[in-house]
Design a protein around this motif. Structure first.
Motif, PDB file in Angstrom:
ATOM      1  N   ILE A   1       3.093  13.956 -13.910  1.00  0.00           N
ATOM      2  CA  ILE A   1       2.186  14.689 -15.148  1.00  0.00           C
ATOM      3  C   ILE A   1       1.752  16.001 -15.000  1.00  0.00           C
ATOM      4  O   ILE A   1       1.812  16.790 -15.792  1.00  0.00           O
ATOM      5  CB  ILE A   1       0.806  13.733 -14.751  1.00  0.00           C
ATOM      6  N   VAL A   2       1.724  16.504 -13.557  1.00  0.00           N
ATOM      7  CA  VAL A   2       1.734  18.094 -13.565  1.00  0.00           C
ATOM      8  C   VAL A   2       2.875  18.722 -14.027  1.00  0.00           C
ATOM      9  O   VAL A   2       2.660  19.804 -14.770  1.00  0.00           O
ATOM     10  CB  VAL A   2       1.229  18.239 -12.092  1.00  0.00           C
ATOM     11  N   THR A   3       4.066  18.082 -13.694  1.00  0.00           N
ATOM     12  CA  THR A   3       5.286  18.988 -14.177  1.00  0.00           C
ATOM     13  C   THR A   3       5.306  18.762 -15.710  1.00  0.00           C
ATOM     14  O   THR A   3       5.714  19.951 -16.406  1.00  0.00           O
ATOM     15  CB  THR A   3       6.371  18.220 -13.428  1.00  0.00           C
ATOM     16  N   ALA A   4       4.924  17.538 -16.146  1.00  0.00           N
ATOM     17  CA  ALA A   4       5.018  17.659 -17.746  1.00  0.00           C
ATOM     18  C   ALA A   4       4.155  18.740 -18.356  1.00  0.00           C
ATOM     19  O   ALA A   4       4.467  19.037 -19.563  1.00  0.00           O
ATOM     20  CB  ALA A   4       5.049  16.224 -18.186  1.00  0.00           C
ATOM     21  N   LEU A   5       2.780  18.696 -17.978  1.00  0.00           N
ATOM     22  CA  LEU A   5       1.670  19.633 -18.274  1.00  0.00           C
ATOM     23  C   LEU A   5       2.185  21.077 -18.092  1.00  0.00           C
ATOM     24  O   LEU A   5       2.134  21.738 -19.005  1.00  0.00           O
ATOM     25  CB  LEU A   5       0.390  19.411 -17.648  1.00  0.00           C
ATOM     26  N   GLU A   6       3.147  21.345 -17.169  1.00  0.00           N
ATOM     27  CA  GLU A   6       3.559  22.788 -16.828  1.00  0.00           C
ATOM     28  C   GLU A   6       4.611  23.260 -17.792  1.00  0.00           C
ATOM     29  O   GLU A   6       4.849  24.351 -17.906  1.00  0.00           O
ATOM     30  CB  GLU A   6       3.660  22.954 -15.546  1.00  0.00           C
ATOM     31  N   ALA A   7       5.232  22.000 -17.991  1.00  0.00           N
ATOM     32  CA  ALA A   7       6.630  22.411 -19.058  1.00  0.00           C
ATOM     33  C   ALA A   7       6.350  22.527 -20.473  1.00  0.00           C
ATOM     34  O   ALA A   7       6.906  23.276 -21.305  1.00  0.00           O
ATOM     35  CB  ALA A   7       7.547  21.268 -18.806  1.00  0.00           C
ATOM     36  N   THR A   8       5.240  22.028 -20.716  1.00  0.00           N
ATOM     37  CA  THR A   8       4.948  22.300 -22.397  1.00  0.00           C
ATOM     38  C   THR A   8       4.340  23.864 -22.283  1.00  0.00           C
ATOM     39  O   THR A   8       3.782  24.447 -21.849  1.00  0.00           O
ATOM     40  CB  THR A   8       3.637  21.496 -22.910  1.00  0.00           C
ATOM     41  N   PRO A   9       4.894  24.457 -23.549  1.00  0.00           N
ATOM     42  CA  PRO A   9       4.264  25.855 -24.031  1.00  0.00           C
ATOM     43  C   PRO A   9       2.882  25.942 -24.169  1.00  0.00           C
ATOM     44  O   PRO A   9       2.232  24.889 -24.745  1.00  0.00           O
ATOM     45  CB  PRO A   9       4.972  26.405 -25.069  1.00  0.00           C
ATOM     46  N   GLU A  10       2.154  27.003 -23.959  1.00  0.00           N
ATOM     47  CA  GLU A  10       0.808  27.138 -23.977  1.00  0.00           C
ATOM     48  C   GLU A  10       0.759  27.411 -25.428  1.00  0.00           C
ATOM     49  O   GLU A  10       1.444  28.010 -26.080  1.00  0.00           O
ATOM     50  CB  GLU A  10       0.486  28.419 -23.177  1.00  0.00           C
ATOM     51  N   GLN A  11      -0.389  26.855 -25.993  1.00  0.00           N
ATOM     52  CA  GLN A  11      -0.750  26.906 -27.438  1.00  0.00           C
ATOM     53  C   GLN A  11      -1.372  28.337 -27.836  1.00  0.00           C
ATOM     54  O   GLN A  11      -1.975  28.899 -26.676  1.00  0.00           O
ATOM     55  CB  GLN A  11      -1.857  25.903 -27.817  1.00  0.00           C
ATOM     56  N   GLN A  12      -1.106  28.942 -28.895  1.00  0.00           N
ATOM     57  CA  GLN A  12      -1.650  30.041 -29.329  1.00  0.00           C
ATOM     58  C   GLN A  12      -3.272  29.805 -29.552  1.00  0.00           C
ATOM     59  O   GLN A  12      -3.360  28.973 -30.073  1.00  0.00           O
ATOM     60  CB  GLN A  12      -0.947  30.776 -30.384  1.00  0.00           C
TER      61      GLN A  12
ATOM     62  N   CYS B   1       0.733  -1.097   0.125  1.00  0.00           N
ATOM     63  CA  CYS B   1      -0.081   0.216  -0.044  1.00  0.00           C
ATOM     64  C   CYS B   1       0.924   1.366  -0.006  1.00  0.00           C
ATOM     65  O   CYS B   1       0.636   2.276  -0.983  1.00  0.00           O
ATOM     66  CB  CYS B   1      -0.924   0.278   1.242  1.00  0.00           C
ATOM     67  N   VAL B   2       1.962   1.299   0.603  1.00  0.00           N
ATOM     68  CA  VAL B   2       2.762   2.587   0.830  1.00  0.00           C
ATOM     69  C   VAL B   2       3.619   2.611  -0.596  1.00  0.00           C
ATOM     70  O   VAL B   2       3.634   3.710  -1.104  1.00  0.00           O
ATOM     71  CB  VAL B   2       4.014   2.256   1.893  1.00  0.00           C
ATOM     72  N   ALA B   3       3.856   1.687  -0.986  1.00  0.00           N
ATOM     73  CA  ALA B   3       4.702   1.688  -2.454  1.00  0.00           C
ATOM     74  C   ALA B   3       3.610   2.196  -3.328  1.00  0.00           C
ATOM     75  O   ALA B   3       3.897   3.022  -4.357  1.00  0.00           O
ATOM     76  CB  ALA B   3       5.202   0.280  -2.923  1.00  0.00           C
ATOM     77  N   ALA B   4       2.477   1.657  -3.564  1.00  0.00           N
ATOM     78  CA  ALA B   4       1.283   2.110  -4.327  1.00  0.00           C
ATOM     79  C   ALA B   4       0.945   3.427  -4.276  1.00  0.00           C
ATOM     80  O   ALA B   4       0.654   4.278  -5.253  1.00  0.00           O
ATOM     81  CB  ALA B   4       0.231   1.277  -4.421  1.00  0.00           C
ATOM     82  N   THR B   5       1.035   3.815  -3.135  1.00  0.00           N
ATOM     83  CA  THR B   5       0.793   5.361  -2.867  1.00  0.00           C
ATOM     84  C   THR B   5       1.666   6.282  -3.259  1.00  0.00           C
ATOM     85  O   THR B   5       1.505   7.389  -3.695  1.00  0.00           O
ATOM     86  CB  THR B   5       0.625   5.691  -1.189  1.00  0.00           C
ATOM     87  N   VAL B   6       3.093   6.017  -2.882  1.00  0.00           N
ATOM     88  CA  VAL B   6       4.065   6.667  -3.394  1.00  0.00           C
ATOM     89  C   VAL B   6       4.280   6.614  -4.973  1.00  0.00           C
ATOM     90  O   VAL B   6       4.430   7.705  -5.522  1.00  0.00           O
ATOM     91  CB  VAL B   6       5.381   6.122  -2.957  1.00  0.00           C
ATOM     92  N   LEU B   7       3.980   5.563  -5.760  1.00  0.00           N
ATOM     93  CA  LEU B   7       4.011   5.484  -6.930  1.00  0.00           C
ATOM     94  C   LEU B   7       2.909   6.356  -7.808  1.00  0.00           C
ATOM     95  O   LEU B   7       3.080   7.192  -8.594  1.00  0.00           O
ATOM     96  CB  LEU B   7       3.942   4.224  -7.645  1.00  0.00           C
ATOM     97  N   ALA B   8       1.784   6.397  -7.215  1.00  0.00           N
ATOM     98  CA  ALA B   8       0.491   7.305  -7.717  1.00  0.00           C
ATOM     99  C   ALA B   8       1.023   8.924  -7.252  1.00  0.00           C
ATOM    100  O   ALA B   8       0.584   9.682  -8.298  1.00  0.00           O
ATOM    101  CB  ALA B   8      -0.642   6.932  -6.994  1.00  0.00           C
ATOM    102  N   ALA B   9       1.479   9.196  -6.253  1.00  0.00           N
ATOM    103  CA  ALA B   9       1.662  10.435  -5.860  1.00  0.00           C
ATOM    104  C   ALA B   9       2.792  10.960  -6.991  1.00  0.00           C
ATOM    105  O   ALA B   9       3.008  11.963  -7.515  1.00  0.00           O
ATOM    106  CB  ALA B   9       2.309  10.724  -4.672  1.00  0.00           C
ATOM    107  N   GLY B  10       3.917   9.907  -7.098  1.00  0.00           N
ATOM    108  CA  GLY B  10       5.139  10.492  -8.249  1.00  0.00           C
ATOM    109  C   GLY B  10       4.569  10.568  -9.453  1.00  0.00           C
ATOM    110  O   GLY B  10       4.680  11.459 -10.137  1.00  0.00           O
TER     111      GLY B  10
END
Length: 60
Positions: A25-36, A11-20
């Protein structure tokens, strides 16, 4: 006792994996430039019209 420990660690490993994954995903979405925001279709402006005499006598 070892099964309980294994279940807890799973359970701890699954929680850590899900949070990571979520942070990744949030970091990847923020790294992409915003479309015009460019419209695909544009319409020409209508020509300027003077005062119309037919606008007062319409359907009525």
């Amino acid at each position: 006792m070892s099964r309980l420990l294994a279940a807890f660690l799973t359970c701890v490993a699954a929680t850590v994996l899900a949070a990571g994954a979520a942070f990744g995903i949030v970091t990847a979405l923020e790294a992409t430039p915003e479309q015009q925001n460019v419209p695909l279709v544009t319409f020409p402006d209508p020509p300027a019209q003077g005062p119309s005499t037919a606008s007062g006598s319409g359907a009525g």
